[in-house]
Scaffold this motif. Structure first.
Motif, PDB file in Angstrom:
ATOM      1  N   ILE A   1       0.890  -1.278  -0.064  1.00 50.02           N
ATOM      2  CA  ILE A   1       0.038   0.081   0.115  1.00 50.02           C
ATOM      3  C   ILE A   1       1.061   1.355   0.104  1.00 50.02           C
ATOM      4  O   ILE A   1       0.426   2.238  -0.862  1.00 50.02           O
ATOM      5  N   GLU A   2       1.927   1.014   0.984  1.00 48.66           N
ATOM      6  CA  GLU A   2       2.791   2.346   0.685  1.00 48.66           C
ATOM      7  C   GLU A   2       3.373   2.538  -0.389  1.00 48.66           C
ATOM      8  O   GLU A   2       3.684   3.852  -0.786  1.00 48.66           O
ATOM      9  N   ASP A   3       3.683   1.542  -1.341  1.00 49.14           N
ATOM     10  CA  ASP A   3       4.378   1.691  -2.536  1.00 49.14           C
ATOM     11  C   ASP A   3       3.610   1.980  -3.730  1.00 49.14           C
ATOM     12  O   ASP A   3       4.052   1.959  -4.734  1.00 49.14           O
ATOM     13  N   HIS A   4       2.324   1.905  -3.330  1.00 51.40           N
ATOM     14  CA  HIS A   4       1.523   2.076  -4.776  1.00 51.40           C
ATOM     15  C   HIS A   4       1.352   3.286  -5.578  1.00 51.40           C
ATOM     16  O   HIS A   4       0.941   3.549  -6.615  1.00 51.40           O
ATOM     17  N   ARG A   5       1.844   4.432  -5.045  1.00 54.09           N
ATOM     18  CA  ARG A   5       1.771   5.740  -5.575  1.00 54.09           C
ATOM     19  C   ARG A   5       2.492   6.006  -6.980  1.00 54.09           C
ATOM     20  O   ARG A   5       3.555   5.487  -6.970  1.00 54.09           O
ATOM     21  N   ALA A   6       1.950   6.392  -7.654  1.00 49.38           N
ATOM     22  CA  ALA A   6       2.631   6.698  -9.053  1.00 49.38           C
ATOM     23  C   ALA A   6       3.627   7.665  -8.886  1.00 49.38           C
ATOM     24  O   ALA A   6       4.581   7.721  -9.769  1.00 49.38           O
ATOM     25  N   SER A   7       3.664   8.493  -7.859  1.00 45.19           N
ATOM     26  CA  SER A   7       4.780   9.493  -7.770  1.00 45.19           C
ATOM     27  C   SER A   7       6.059   8.690  -6.998  1.00 45.19           C
ATOM     28  O   SER A   7       7.049   9.422  -6.697  1.00 45.19           O
ATOM     29  N   ALA A   8       5.736   7.578  -6.511  1.00 48.64           N
ATOM     30  CA  ALA A   8       6.849   6.833  -5.682  1.00 48.64           C
ATOM     31  C   ALA A   8       8.157   6.775  -6.551  1.00 48.64           C
ATOM     32  O   ALA A   8       8.072   6.678  -7.796  1.00 48.64           O
ATOM     33  N   LYS A   9       9.406   7.307  -5.939  1.00 46.74           N
ATOM     34  CA  LYS A   9      10.677   7.138  -6.681  1.00 46.74           C
ATOM     35  C   LYS A   9      11.322   5.781  -6.886  1.00 46.74           C
ATOM     36  O   LYS A   9      12.071   5.892  -7.860  1.00 46.74           O
ATOM     37  N   GLU A  10      10.813   5.152  -5.768  1.00 47.36           N
ATOM     38  CA  GLU A  10      11.443   3.612  -5.785  1.00 47.36           C
ATOM     39  C   GLU A  10      10.636   2.706  -6.357  1.00 47.36           C
ATOM     40  O   GLU A  10       9.288   2.884  -6.352  1.00 47.36           O
ATOM     41  N   GLU A  11      10.914   1.538  -7.042  1.00 47.94           N
ATOM     42  CA  GLU A  11      10.070   0.391  -7.388  1.00 47.94           C
ATOM     43  C   GLU A  11       9.184  -0.109  -6.203  1.00 47.94           C
ATOM     44  O   GLU A  11       9.949  -0.144  -4.921  1.00 47.94           O
ATOM     45  N   PRO A  12       8.117  -0.761  -6.009  1.00 41.89           N
ATOM     46  CA  PRO A  12       7.442  -1.345  -4.935  1.00 41.89           C
ATOM     47  C   PRO A  12       8.492  -2.642  -4.480  1.00 41.89           C
ATOM     48  O   PRO A  12       9.320  -2.958  -5.216  1.00 41.89           O
ATOM     49  N   ARG A  13       8.281  -2.852  -3.305  1.00 44.36           N
ATOM     50  CA  ARG A  13       9.331  -3.739  -2.675  1.00 44.36           C
ATOM     51  C   ARG A  13       8.891  -5.225  -2.631  1.00 44.36           C
ATOM     52  O   ARG A  13       9.646  -6.031  -2.625  1.00 44.36           O
ATOM     53  N   SER A  14       7.631  -5.473  -3.478  1.00 46.83           N
ATOM     54  CA  SER A  14       7.189  -6.874  -3.694  1.00 46.83           C
ATOM     55  C   SER A  14       6.398  -7.094  -4.765  1.00 46.83           C
ATOM     56  O   SER A  14       5.957  -5.842  -5.282  1.00 46.83           O
ATOM     57  N   ILE A  15       6.057  -8.170  -5.261  1.00 48.23           N
ATOM     58  CA  ILE A  15       4.945  -8.429  -6.412  1.00 48.23           C
ATOM     59  C   ILE A  15       3.669  -7.680  -5.904  1.00 48.23           C
ATOM     60  O   ILE A  15       3.090  -7.291  -6.713  1.00 48.23           O
ATOM     61  N   TYR A  16       3.150  -7.919  -4.653  1.00 48.12           N
ATOM     62  CA  TYR A  16       1.994  -7.388  -4.246  1.00 48.12           C
ATOM     63  C   TYR A  16       2.098  -5.771  -4.463  1.00 48.12           C
ATOM     64  O   TYR A  16       0.968  -5.165  -4.987  1.00 48.12           O
ATOM     65  N   GLY A  17       2.905  -4.923  -4.101  1.00 39.10           N
ATOM     66  CA  GLY A  17       2.878  -3.745  -4.323  1.00 39.10           C
ATOM     67  C   GLY A  17       3.037  -3.274  -5.863  1.00 39.10           C
ATOM     68  O   GLY A  17       2.414  -2.531  -6.463  1.00 39.10           O
ATOM     69  N   ARG A  18       3.698  -4.050  -6.572  1.00 41.85           N
ATOM     70  CA  ARG A  18       3.739  -3.808  -8.222  1.00 41.85           C
ATOM     71  C   ARG A  18       2.440  -4.275  -8.706  1.00 41.85           C
ATOM     72  O   ARG A  18       1.948  -3.209  -9.588  1.00 41.85           O
ATOM     73  N   ILE A  19       1.706  -5.362  -8.223  1.00 44.45           N
ATOM     74  CA  ILE A  19       0.219  -5.571  -8.646  1.00 44.45           C
ATOM     75  C   ILE A  19      -0.872  -4.360  -8.408  1.00 44.45           C
ATOM     76  O   ILE A  19      -1.236  -3.674  -9.234  1.00 44.45           O
ATOM     77  N   VAL A  20      -0.690  -3.741  -7.212  1.00 50.20           N
ATOM     78  CA  VAL A  20      -1.591  -2.754  -6.730  1.00 50.20           C
ATOM     79  C   VAL A  20      -1.165  -1.423  -7.577  1.00 50.20           C
ATOM     80  O   VAL A  20      -2.144  -0.690  -7.825  1.00 50.20           O
ATOM     81  N   SER A  21      -0.135  -1.221  -7.689  1.00 46.23           N
ATOM     82  CA  SER A  21       0.328  -0.019  -8.368  1.00 46.23           C
ATOM     83  C   SER A  21       0.227  -0.107  -9.830  1.00 46.23           C
ATOM     84  O   SER A  21      -0.562   0.965 -10.267  1.00 46.23           O
ATOM     85  N   SER A  22       0.293  -1.340 -10.482  1.00 44.31           N
ATOM     86  CA  SER A  22      -0.197  -1.289 -12.058  1.00 44.31           C
ATOM     87  C   SER A  22      -1.740  -1.298 -12.078  1.00 44.31           C
ATOM     88  O   SER A  22      -2.219  -0.641 -12.990  1.00 44.31           O
ATOM     89  N   ALA A  23      -2.512  -1.876 -11.067  1.00 49.32           N
ATOM     90  CA  ALA A  23      -3.888  -1.891 -11.233  1.00 49.32           C
ATOM     91  C   ALA A  23      -4.670  -0.538 -11.081  1.00 49.32           C
ATOM     92  O   ALA A  23      -5.381  -0.143 -11.726  1.00 49.32           O
ATOM     93  N   ASP A  24      -3.761   0.241 -10.390  1.00 50.94           N
ATOM     94  CA  ASP A  24      -4.246   1.635  -9.757  1.00 50.94           C
ATOM     95  C   ASP A  24      -4.137   2.400 -10.903  1.00 50.94           C
ATOM     96  O   ASP A  24      -4.961   3.357 -11.246  1.00 50.94           O
ATOM     97  N   ARG A  25      -2.959   2.165 -11.863  1.00 47.68           N
ATOM     98  CA  ARG A  25      -2.899   2.898 -12.977  1.00 47.68           C
ATOM     99  C   ARG A  25      -3.447   2.379 -14.231  1.00 47.68           C
ATOM    100  O   ARG A  25      -3.790   3.076 -15.158  1.00 47.68           O
ATOM    101  N   ASN A  26      -4.084   1.279 -14.220  1.00 47.97           N
ATOM    102  CA  ASN A  26      -4.527   0.499 -15.348  1.00 47.97           C
ATOM    103  C   ASN A  26      -6.043   0.532 -15.458  1.00 47.97           C
ATOM    104  O   ASN A  26      -6.727  -0.338 -15.193  1.00 47.97           O
TER     105      ASN A  26
END
Length: 147
Positions: free
Chosen positions: A105-130
């Motif tokens: 959840i912390e890693d989901h922001r589009a403005s985040a400078k770092e890549e998400p720390r886990s596959i779960y972060g990558r999924i929600v981050s992608s889903a939030d934008r997609n």
């Protein structure tokens, strides 16, 4: 959420439907329950062929924007805190799973400078934008209108 994958705990679905999703009804049109339902659907689709905990994918998608009620700038941190402190969530997930969900959840922001720390972060981050073009435009318009 009758169309949800049968692998998700029905008690978790009921809790989310009755206690969490209604909180989004007072949010702007770009972050309302419809947006959350789209993120849930997309998150589960992205996770479909991966060996992940679908209950976690579901909960992350639901909680990822809940902290907007405390301000947009740090909503990702507030959302993670809400999840961590939710006593019902603690019934369904152990501390290690909750930590992983918090980080996603912390890693989901589009403005985040770092890549998400886990596959779960990558999924929600992608889903939030997609989302659909219409949804993206609505969210951008609504956010811009507030400024």
């Amino acid at each position: 959420m009758n169309s949800l994958n049968n692998t998700i705990n029905p008690l978790l679905i009921d809790y989310i439907e009755t206690k969490i999703l209604p909180q989004y009804n007072s949010f702007d049109k770009g972050h309302n329950a419809l947006h959350i339902r789209n993120v849930i659907k997309e998150s589960l689709a992205l996770a479909k062929n991966l060996k992940l905990n679908n209950d976690m994918v579901f909960a992350i998608a639901v909680f990822h924007d809940l902290g907007i009620k405390f301000g947009r700038e740090t909503h990702h941190l507030s959302s993670a805190k809400i999840l961590k402190e939710d006593k019902n969530i603690q019934k369904w997930f152990n501390q290690e799973e909750i930590l992983l969900m918090q980080q996603a959840i912390e890693d989901h922001r589009a403005s985040a400078k770092e890549e998400p720390r886990s596959i779960y972060g990558r999924i929600v981050s992608s889903a939030d934008r997609n989302n659909t073009v219409e949804a993206c435009l609505r969210r951008t318009y609504t956010y811009g209108k507030k400024l």
